[in-house]
Design a protein around this motif. Sequence first.
Motif, mmCIF file in Angstrom:
data_model
loop_
_atom_site.group_PDB
_atom_site.id
_atom_site.type_symbol
_atom_site.label_atom_id
_atom_site.label_comp_id
_atom_site.label_asym_id
_atom_site.label_seq_id
_atom_site.Cartn_x
_atom_site.Cartn_y
_atom_site.Cartn_z
ATOM 1 N N ASP A 251 0.872 -1.172 0.000
ATOM 2 C CA ASP A 251 0.000 0.000 0.000
ATOM 3 C C ASP A 251 0.914 1.229 0.000
ATOM 4 N N SER A 252 0.354 2.414 -0.217
ATOM 5 C CA SER A 252 1.208 3.613 -0.217
ATOM 6 C C SER A 252 0.955 4.503 1.000
ATOM 7 N N TYR A 253 -0.212 5.137 1.055
ATOM 8 C CA TYR A 253 -0.476 6.125 2.106
ATOM 9 C C TYR A 253 -0.545 5.466 3.474
ATOM 10 N N ARG A 254 0.235 5.971 4.409
ATOM 11 C CA ARG A 254 0.340 5.500 5.786
ATOM 12 C C ARG A 254 1.077 4.163 5.897
ATOM 13 N N THR A 255 1.538 3.641 4.770
ATOM 14 C CA THR A 255 2.383 2.456 4.765
ATOM 15 C C THR A 255 3.802 2.838 4.358
ATOM 16 N N LEU A 256 3.915 3.545 3.227
ATOM 17 C CA LEU A 256 5.209 4.031 2.749
ATOM 18 C C LEU A 256 5.361 5.536 2.910
ATOM 19 N N SER B 14 -2.433 0.602 -4.577
ATOM 20 C CA SER B 14 -2.956 1.517 -3.558
ATOM 21 C C SER B 14 -4.202 2.236 -4.035
ATOM 22 N N ASN B 15 -5.094 2.525 -3.098
ATOM 23 C CA ASN B 15 -6.155 3.494 -3.389
ATOM 24 C C ASN B 15 -5.514 4.865 -3.553
ATOM 25 N N TRP B 16 -5.899 5.553 -4.638
ATOM 26 C CA TRP B 16 -5.347 6.887 -4.906
ATOM 27 C C TRP B 16 -6.310 7.618 -5.820
ATOM 28 N N ALA B 17 -6.656 8.848 -5.463
ATOM 29 C CA ALA B 17 -7.752 9.540 -6.131
ATOM 30 C C ALA B 17 -7.376 10.168 -7.466
ATOM 31 N N GLU C 129 2.656 7.821 -9.069
ATOM 32 C CA GLU C 129 4.000 7.534 -9.595
ATOM 33 C C GLU C 129 4.905 8.751 -9.481
ATOM 34 N N ASP C 130 4.380 9.919 -9.788
ATOM 35 C CA ASP C 130 5.190 11.143 -9.709
ATOM 36 C C ASP C 130 5.646 11.402 -8.277
ATOM 37 N N VAL D 56 11.766 6.689 -4.346
ATOM 38 C CA VAL D 56 11.498 5.274 -4.101
ATOM 39 C C VAL D 56 10.861 4.553 -5.296
ATOM 40 N N LYS D 57 10.497 5.250 -6.330
ATOM 41 C CA LYS D 57 9.869 4.602 -7.482
ATOM 42 C C LYS D 57 10.774 3.534 -8.084
ATOM 43 N N LYS D 58 12.064 3.768 -8.050
ATOM 44 C CA LYS D 58 13.036 2.863 -8.670
ATOM 45 C C LYS D 58 13.034 1.467 -8.060
ATOM 46 N N PHE D 59 12.500 1.318 -6.862
ATOM 47 C CA PHE D 59 12.509 0.017 -6.200
ATOM 48 C C PHE D 59 11.377 -0.896 -6.670
ATOM 49 N N PHE D 60 10.385 -0.346 -7.377
ATOM 50 C CA PHE D 60 9.168 -1.103 -7.690
ATOM 51 C C PHE D 60 9.107 -1.514 -9.151
ATOM 52 N N ARG D 61 8.766 -2.775 -9.368
ATOM 53 C CA ARG D 61 8.578 -3.262 -10.731
ATOM 54 C C ARG D 61 7.286 -2.706 -11.324
ATOM 55 N N PHE D 62 6.285 -2.489 -10.485
ATOM 56 C CA PHE D 62 5.033 -1.920 -10.972
ATOM 57 C C PHE D 62 4.421 -1.050 -9.887
ATOM 58 N N ILE D 63 3.624 -0.060 -10.321
ATOM 59 C CA ILE D 63 2.879 0.824 -9.416
ATOM 60 C C ILE D 63 1.475 0.978 -9.999
#
Length: 227
Positions: free
Chosen positions: A8-13, A124-127, A132-133, A140-147
């Motif tokens: 997840d993104s918000y409140r996780t990362l 992640s839920n994202w409005a 990605e930006d 940290v985007k570079k660590f992920f194969r997909f977003i």
Amino acid sequence: MKPLIVFDSYRTLIFKRGLDRLVQQFFAAHRKIKIPLSYINQTYQVLYERHKLTHPRWSSEAERRKYYRNYNGELAATLGFQISETEADALNDLLKKSSWAVYPDVKKTLQKLQRDGYTLGVLSNWAADTLEDILEKLGVKKFFRFIYSSHDLKLDKPDPRIFSAVLRKQRSQYSKIYYVGDDYETDILPARKAGLEPILIDRQNFYPAKIDGLKIKSLKQIEKQLD
């Protein structure tokens, strides 16, 4: 092959830095009262729980602004104040000064997981189309194969289909897929229903010490939970 780990993104990362202080500043200026930061953070948690099952979408700046006007009015009411639409817009403009940040344990943990051979992703839920930006700017985007975001997929957690939509192909490549999120209802339950192994990250000790499933307090503990 080592398991796939999806976050997840918000409140996780990531989190918004200084929202509580900006709200405190607003009410000090508009109501001449200093509200304790702990109370503001508690109020944000109340609103999060109230709205987490109805994730917003908007197709224009006007719709986005209207959403946050209503949200800020609700925030003020929960704190014990009634504000006008003009004041709600002013609060929104002030809150835009808050910047996104990663938690202190994120970069080193992602770097180590990648170095140890784990494949990483984000779901992640994202409005809006900004996730990605934001992750790119935070380094940290570079660590992920997909977003992937709910904005991209037109599906929102806790609908378990959001996991199937993204991970259908990966299931044949990995013996196990983990999902790391901060909310039991919107992360853990739907991930489990979709056949993933969920891990709850509870940075603020919001949940009991023992829950139904795996729980960590810091991402640094994650590898100890992996098979």
